[in-house]
Design an enzyme around this catalytic site. Structure first.
Site, mmCIF file in Angstrom:
data_model
loop_
_atom_site.group_PDB
_atom_site.id
_atom_site.type_symbol
_atom_site.label_atom_id
_atom_site.label_comp_id
_atom_site.label_asym_id
_atom_site.label_seq_id
_atom_site.Cartn_x
_atom_site.Cartn_y
_atom_site.Cartn_z
ATOM 1 N N CYS A 128 1.078 -5.897 -6.488
ATOM 2 C CA CYS A 128 2.352 -5.238 -6.415
ATOM 3 C C CYS A 128 2.839 -4.284 -5.410
ATOM 4 O O CYS A 128 4.066 -3.869 -5.361
ATOM 5 C CB CYS A 128 2.510 -4.747 -7.884
ATOM 6 S SG CYS A 128 1.690 -3.148 -8.165
ATOM 7 N N ASP A 177 1.893 -1.220 -5.666
ATOM 8 C CA ASP A 177 2.040 0.056 -6.185
ATOM 9 C C ASP A 177 0.968 1.248 -5.778
ATOM 10 O O ASP A 177 -0.196 0.397 -5.751
ATOM 11 C CB ASP A 177 2.100 0.190 -7.660
ATOM 12 C CG ASP A 177 3.601 -0.314 -8.297
ATOM 13 O OD1 ASP A 177 4.427 -0.841 -7.301
ATOM 14 O OD2 ASP A 177 3.638 -0.667 -9.340
ATOM 15 N N CYS A 220 -1.348 -1.894 -14.856
ATOM 16 C CA CYS A 220 -0.672 -0.579 -14.287
ATOM 17 C C CYS A 220 -1.402 0.673 -14.739
ATOM 18 O O CYS A 220 -1.790 1.525 -13.858
ATOM 19 C CB CYS A 220 0.757 -0.509 -14.587
ATOM 20 S SG CYS A 220 1.892 -2.260 -14.649
#
Ligand code: FES
Length: 129
Positions: free
Chosen positions: A35, A37, A104
């Protein structure tokens, strides 16, 4: 049922401990290649305890909520406990994350571990045997 718990939304909207510690004793970064991130953790350590902590997260709402909650969980804690913090514990403290968002919370675990490793690389005598 709402996709995200109230705690996730609260920590996403009002993240705790955002920022940089210029005089950090340990700095760690973690990223997710899929992703893109990135999370960065700054630790201030006194007497083998996290006396202060800040984070910067360039990522999704779950990553921001996870970093915020993780900083709350480790502030004031001894390093032995901080080293044992898992992404599951972070997710549980947030009253859960959707399955596809669990990765996450992994960023928080990894960034904190990396910050501790940085601290121990500066102070090898502090590493527990
Ligand atoms: Fe990348 Fe959440 S989607 S950390």
């Amino acid at each position: 049922m709402a996709l995200y718990s109230e705690k996730v939304m609260d920590h996403f909207r009002h993240p705790r401990n955002v920022g940089v510690l210029e005089d950090a004793d340990g700095v760690g970064e973690a990223g997710n290649a899929k992703c893109g991130d990135i999370m960065k953790m700054y630790l201030k350590i006194d007497n083998d305890t996290v006396s202060d902590v800040r984070f910067e997260t360039f990522g999704c709402g779950s990553a921001i909520a996870s970093s915020s909650m993780a900083t709350e969980l480790i502030r004031g804690k001894p390093l032995s406990e901080v080293m044992a913090l898992t992404n599951k514990a972070v997710a549980e403290a947030l009253d859960g994350l959707p399955d596809y968002k669990m990765h996450c919370s992994v960023l928080a675990e990894e960034a904190i571990r990396a910050a501790l490793e940085d601290y121990y690389s500066r102070h090898p005598e502090k590493r527990a045997v």
